[in-house]
Design a protein around this motif. Structure first.
Motif, mmCIF file in Angstrom:
data_model
loop_
_atom_site.group_PDB
_atom_site.id
_atom_site.type_symbol
_atom_site.label_atom_id
_atom_site.label_comp_id
_atom_site.label_asym_id
_atom_site.label_seq_id
_atom_site.Cartn_x
_atom_site.Cartn_y
_atom_site.Cartn_z
ATOM 1 N N HIS A 1 -4.733 1.033 -3.707
ATOM 2 C CA HIS A 1 -4.291 1.413 -2.366
ATOM 3 C C HIS A 1 -5.407 1.163 -1.348
ATOM 4 O O HIS A 1 -5.179 0.568 -0.291
ATOM 5 C CB HIS A 1 -3.860 2.884 -2.341
ATOM 6 C CG HIS A 1 -3.456 3.359 -0.987
ATOM 7 N ND1 HIS A 1 -2.221 3.111 -0.457
ATOM 8 C CD2 HIS A 1 -4.136 4.041 -0.047
ATOM 9 C CE1 HIS A 1 -2.161 3.617 0.767
ATOM 10 N NE2 HIS A 1 -3.311 4.199 1.028
ATOM 11 N N ARG A 2 -6.612 1.579 -1.692
ATOM 12 C CA ARG A 2 -7.755 1.390 -0.796
ATOM 13 C C ARG A 2 -7.994 -0.093 -0.536
ATOM 14 O O ARG A 2 -8.201 -0.516 0.612
ATOM 15 C CB ARG A 2 -9.011 2.028 -1.388
ATOM 16 C CG ARG A 2 -10.260 1.876 -0.509
ATOM 17 C CD ARG A 2 -11.495 2.398 -1.204
ATOM 18 N NE ARG A 2 -11.578 1.916 -2.569
ATOM 19 C CZ ARG A 2 -12.354 0.926 -2.999
ATOM 20 N NH1 ARG A 2 -13.179 0.364 -2.244
ATOM 21 N NH2 ARG A 2 -12.349 0.515 -4.241
ATOM 22 N N GLU B 1 -4.722 3.305 -9.243
ATOM 23 C CA GLU B 1 -3.799 3.211 -8.112
ATOM 24 C C GLU B 1 -4.483 3.595 -6.799
ATOM 25 O O GLU B 1 -4.224 2.987 -5.763
ATOM 26 C CB GLU B 1 -2.551 4.068 -8.343
ATOM 27 C CG GLU B 1 -1.658 3.571 -9.456
ATOM 28 C CD GLU B 1 -1.197 2.136 -9.283
ATOM 29 O OE1 GLU B 1 -1.002 1.679 -8.134
ATOM 30 O OE2 GLU B 1 -1.037 1.448 -10.303
ATOM 31 N N ILE B 2 -5.358 4.576 -6.842
ATOM 32 C CA ILE B 2 -6.117 4.963 -5.641
ATOM 33 C C ILE B 2 -6.982 3.795 -5.185
ATOM 34 O O ILE B 2 -7.041 3.465 -3.997
ATOM 35 C CB ILE B 2 -6.962 6.229 -5.911
ATOM 36 C CG1 ILE B 2 -6.047 7.447 -6.028
ATOM 37 C CG2 ILE B 2 -8.022 6.439 -4.828
ATOM 38 C CD1 ILE B 2 -6.729 8.692 -6.588
ATOM 39 N N LEU C 1 1.622 6.514 -6.910
ATOM 40 C CA LEU C 1 0.604 7.534 -7.133
ATOM 41 C C LEU C 1 1.228 8.932 -7.179
ATOM 42 O O LEU C 1 0.893 9.746 -8.036
ATOM 43 C CB LEU C 1 -0.451 7.450 -6.033
ATOM 44 C CG LEU C 1 -1.660 8.362 -6.152
ATOM 45 C CD1 LEU C 1 -2.409 8.120 -7.450
ATOM 46 C CD2 LEU C 1 -2.586 8.163 -4.970
ATOM 47 N N GLU C 2 2.156 9.190 -6.274
ATOM 48 C CA GLU C 2 2.846 10.487 -6.272
ATOM 49 C C GLU C 2 3.649 10.677 -7.553
ATOM 50 O O GLU C 2 3.699 11.775 -8.111
ATOM 51 C CB GLU C 2 3.743 10.625 -5.039
ATOM 52 C CG GLU C 2 2.967 10.785 -3.750
ATOM 53 C CD GLU C 2 1.983 11.955 -3.791
ATOM 54 O OE1 GLU C 2 2.348 13.048 -4.275
ATOM 55 O OE2 GLU C 2 0.832 11.760 -3.352
ATOM 56 N N ALA D 1 0.841 -1.201 0.000
ATOM 57 C CA ALA D 1 0.000 0.000 0.000
ATOM 58 C C ALA D 1 0.874 1.248 0.000
ATOM 59 O O ALA D 1 0.567 2.225 -0.696
ATOM 60 C CB ALA D 1 -0.941 -0.003 1.208
ATOM 61 N N GLU D 2 1.965 1.224 0.752
ATOM 62 C CA GLU D 2 2.896 2.363 0.768
ATOM 63 C C GLU D 2 3.556 2.534 -0.588
ATOM 64 O O GLU D 2 3.742 3.662 -1.064
ATOM 65 C CB GLU D 2 3.953 2.191 1.865
ATOM 66 C CG GLU D 2 3.429 2.497 3.243
ATOM 67 C CD GLU D 2 2.835 3.897 3.354
ATOM 68 O OE1 GLU D 2 3.469 4.888 2.925
ATOM 69 O OE2 GLU D 2 1.699 3.998 3.861
ATOM 70 N N GLU E 1 2.240 1.686 -3.414
ATOM 71 C CA GLU E 1 1.189 2.240 -4.278
ATOM 72 C C GLU E 1 1.105 3.759 -4.087
ATOM 73 O O GLU E 1 0.917 4.492 -5.044
ATOM 74 C CB GLU E 1 -0.173 1.605 -3.967
ATOM 75 C CG GLU E 1 -0.296 0.150 -4.314
ATOM 76 C CD GLU E 1 -0.618 -0.106 -5.772
ATOM 77 O OE1 GLU E 1 -1.211 0.777 -6.422
ATOM 78 O OE2 GLU E 1 -0.265 -1.187 -6.254
ATOM 79 N N ARG E 2 1.240 4.203 -2.848
ATOM 80 C CA ARG E 2 1.190 5.640 -2.569
ATOM 81 C C ARG E 2 2.346 6.354 -3.278
ATOM 82 O O ARG E 2 2.160 7.406 -3.867
ATOM 83 C CB ARG E 2 1.251 5.899 -1.066
ATOM 84 C CG ARG E 2 1.169 7.392 -0.735
ATOM 85 C CD ARG E 2 1.191 7.656 0.746
ATOM 86 N NE ARG E 2 -0.024 7.117 1.339
ATOM 87 C CZ ARG E 2 -0.107 6.673 2.577
ATOM 88 N NH1 ARG E 2 0.944 6.688 3.357
ATOM 89 N NH2 ARG E 2 -1.244 6.207 3.043
ATOM 90 N N ARG F 1 1.215 11.523 -10.252
ATOM 91 C CA ARG F 1 0.721 12.883 -10.059
ATOM 92 C C ARG F 1 1.739 13.907 -10.581
ATOM 93 O O ARG F 1 1.379 14.839 -11.291
ATOM 94 C CB ARG F 1 0.418 13.127 -8.575
ATOM 95 C CG ARG F 1 -0.403 14.371 -8.319
ATOM 96 C CD ARG F 1 -0.876 14.445 -6.875
ATOM 97 N NE ARG F 1 -2.076 13.627 -6.725
ATOM 98 C CZ ARG F 1 -2.270 12.727 -5.761
ATOM 99 N NH1 ARG F 1 -1.368 12.526 -4.838
ATOM 100 N NH2 ARG F 1 -3.386 12.041 -5.715
#
Length: 164
Positions: free
Chosen positions: A64-65, A60-61, A34-35, A27-28, A30-31, A38
């Protein structure tokens, strides 16, 4: 709440600790991804790339969820909480009217299969613009989503048995 790093006999099993660590570290990651997306979208002069990167960010959001929901569900289960996990157990067979669940699933499956045929037809119509437009790619992505929908519905059907 349960400490998922507790290695004592009262804590989670090694498998549960490892799984939790894997889920939360993914999950981290994925974050971080995502950055990166972005930043790419903000820096790109290409409208097409920004559009596609925004689609990737939406995925990706969601990823992550889902990873976090599985991790929280694991933690709930390990803690022997009376609370329901965020990701529910498979309970299709416990439905009051299993036949209704199967009938609805089969109806949705037929609609998705028709949608898949329509998307294939549409994809053929878009051949003329495949090198100048994102449309063909978007239809291809929708075809993949439809395959995923069909897989989900087949899963439900497989795990629901009719009453005899």
């Amino acid at each position: 709440m349960t400490d998922m790093t507790d290695e004592s006999s009262a804590g989670p099993s090694a498998w549960e600790r490892d799984l939790y660590a894997h889920l939360t570290s993914h999950a981290e990651a994925e974050r971080g991804l995502l950055e990166g997306y972005r930043a790419a979208a903000e820096q790109s002069p290409s409208k097409a790339l920004r559009y596609l990167v925004n689609l990737l960010m939406e995925d990706e959001i969601r990823h992550h969820r889902i990873f976090m929901e599985i991790a929280v569900s694991l933690k709930t289960e390990v803690s022997l909480s009376r609370n329901d996990p965020v990701v529910p157990y498979i309970d299709f067979d416990r439905a009051v009217n299993r036949d209704a669940v199967i009938d609805l699933t089969e109806q949705l499956l037929r609609k998705e299969e028709r949608d898949a045929q329509e998307l294939r037809r549409l994809q053929r119509e878009l051949r003329a613009v495949k090198d100048t437009s994102l449309w063909g790619l978007l239809i291809d992505l929708m075809e993949r989503d439809t395959k995923k929908h069909i897989a989900i519905l087949r899963f439900v059907k497989k795990h629901t048995r009719r009453r005899h």
